[in-house]
Design a protein around this motif. Structure first.
Motif, PDB file in Angstrom:
ATOM      1  N   TYR A   1       2.872   5.808   0.136  1.00  0.00           N
ATOM      2  CA  TYR A   1       2.851   4.881   1.261  1.00  0.00           C
ATOM      3  C   TYR A   1       1.492   4.953   1.932  1.00  0.00           C
TER       4      TYR A   1
ATOM      5  N   CYS B   1       5.545  -4.735   2.231  1.00  0.00           N
ATOM      6  CA  CYS B   1       4.422  -4.257   1.415  1.00  0.00           C
ATOM      7  C   CYS B   1       3.602  -5.422   0.870  1.00  0.00           C
TER       8      CYS B   1
ATOM      9  N   VAL C   1      -0.767  -1.774  -1.415  1.00  0.00           N
ATOM     10  CA  VAL C   1      -0.867  -1.154  -2.735  1.00  0.00           C
ATOM     11  C   VAL C   1      -2.074  -1.731  -3.452  1.00  0.00           C
TER      12      VAL C   1
ATOM     13  N   VAL D   1       7.996  -8.826   0.982  1.00  0.00           N
ATOM     14  CA  VAL D   1       6.984  -8.275   0.078  1.00  0.00           C
ATOM     15  C   VAL D   1       6.060  -9.403  -0.384  1.00  0.00           C
TER      16      VAL D   1
ATOM     17  N   PHE E   1       6.022  -4.425 -11.963  1.00  0.00           N
ATOM     18  CA  PHE E   1       6.942  -3.459 -11.389  1.00  0.00           C
ATOM     19  C   PHE E   1       7.804  -2.907 -12.520  1.00  0.00           C
TER      20      PHE E   1
ATOM     21  N   VAL F   1       3.342  -0.720 -10.427  1.00  0.00           N
ATOM     22  CA  VAL F   1       4.167   0.251  -9.724  1.00  0.00           C
ATOM     23  C   VAL F   1       5.080   0.882 -10.767  1.00  0.00           C
TER      24      VAL F   1
ATOM     25  N   VAL G   1       7.778   3.053  -2.982  1.00  0.00           N
ATOM     26  CA  VAL G   1       6.652   2.718  -2.106  1.00  0.00           C
ATOM     27  C   VAL G   1       7.196   2.430  -0.713  1.00  0.00           C
TER      28      VAL G   1
ATOM     29  N   VAL H   1       1.127  -6.061  -2.459  1.00  0.00           N
ATOM     30  CA  VAL H   1       0.769  -5.483  -3.754  1.00  0.00           C
ATOM     31  C   VAL H   1      -0.315  -6.352  -4.380  1.00  0.00           C
TER      32      VAL H   1
ATOM     33  N   LEU I   1      12.925  -4.952  -4.514  1.00  0.00           N
ATOM     34  CA  LEU I   1      11.829  -5.384  -3.655  1.00  0.00           C
ATOM     35  C   LEU I   1      12.397  -5.691  -2.279  1.00  0.00           C
TER      36      LEU I   1
ATOM     37  N   VAL J   1      10.184  -0.981  -3.768  1.00  0.00           N
ATOM     38  CA  VAL J   1       9.057  -1.312  -2.899  1.00  0.00           C
ATOM     39  C   VAL J   1       9.610  -1.755  -1.554  1.00  0.00           C
TER      40      VAL J   1
ATOM     41  N   THR K   1       2.884 -10.435  -3.062  1.00  0.00           N
ATOM     42  CA  THR K   1       2.149 -10.048  -4.265  1.00  0.00           C
ATOM     43  C   THR K   1       0.978 -11.004  -4.474  1.00  0.00           C
TER      44      THR K   1
END
Length: 256
Positions: A244, A213, A233, A179, A203, A221, A227, A215, A175, A209, A181
């Motif tokens: 992407y 990003c 996502v 990132v 994941f 994923v 990604v 998610v 990751l 990733v 989530t």
């Protein structure tokens, strides 16, 4: 009862410190053997482990052989108070730092966390209750890992990321930095008539990733997928593909 603080000598005299040969504990390390409910648990420190100054070790903590806990770390902190549909009573639990692991200065590790062997936990990283981390993983600095998240072996979580509650991060996942989530699509917290319905992302093994990003909840994923950075996502990413964009879309296959 939880206000009782001891140094290593006092804890040992009370029969609550089990330490093996070669252990180095700073005289400025603090031990709190009682949790918020008044339950007392011993602390175990295995051979050649190091506990540096101004670290706070709560009852039930187990520090593996050769592990290093740097200055101003908190280990085994009981969860206390309300959080997303549940109230925590401040109960302690066994909290494990595996053999040869290093916990950098300023990290906070809550009760019932289980860290495997040869793991690196970065500066000022937060691991909430019941997080599991597999061997040889690296958790970057300023990382937040929420309750009951499962992280596998040889995982890299880069600095500044947020891993939401109950996320599953399988072996060899990477990751990138920053990132984010999400596990709650309705943004429910203190609703008077319903409890949050949390749906964390997943994941699969070897997924990667990129930095920045986001998610969303319930998304998987897939194994060995890639990604791209700054993607949003919103749906499952199949195994072995490159994706992407906003929202992320499949654009090709991962080549070995």
């Amino acid at each position: 009862m939880n206000s009782i603080e001891m140094n290593a000598a006092e804890l040992s005299a009370a029969g609550l410190l089990h330490s093996e040969d070669g252990v180095k504990i700073s005289r400025y390390a603090i031990f709190i053997p009682y949790d918020e409910r008044g339950v007392c648990r011993p602390v175990t420190i295995h051979a050649n482990a190091v506990v540096e100054a101004f670290t706070v070790i709560h009852g039930g903590s187990v520090i593996g052989g050769g592990a290093t806990v740097e200055t101003q770390v908190i280990v085994g902190k009981p969860e206390f108070g309300y959080a997303v549909g549940h109230s925590y009573a401040g109960s302690g639990a066994t909290t494990t730092i595996g053999e040869g692991s290093v916990v950098r200065s300023g990290a906070v590790i809550y009760a019932a966390v289980d860290i495997g062997a040869e793991v690196l936990v970065g500066h000022h990283t937060l691991l909430r209750s019941a997080v599991k981390v597999g061997a040889n993983s690296q958790l970057g600095h300023n990382l937040t890992v929420e309750r009951a998240t499962w992280i596998g072996r040889e995982v890299r979580c880069s600095p500044g990321s947020h891993i939401t509650s109950s996320t599953r991060v399988e072996d060899r996942v990477f990751l990138g930095a920053g990132v984010r989530t999400i596990n709650d699509k309705t943004l429910t917290w203190r609703h008077p008539y319903r409890t949050p319905e949390l749906l964390p992302p997943r994941f699969e093994e070897g997924a990667r990733v990129g930095t920045g990003c986001v998610v969303l909840g319930g998304v998987t994923v897939g194994r060995d997928a890639l990604v791209g950075a700054s993607s949003l996502v919103t749906r499952d990413i199949p195994p072995g593909v490159v994706a992407y964009g906003h929202p992320a879309r499949v654009v090709g296959q991962v080549t070995q």
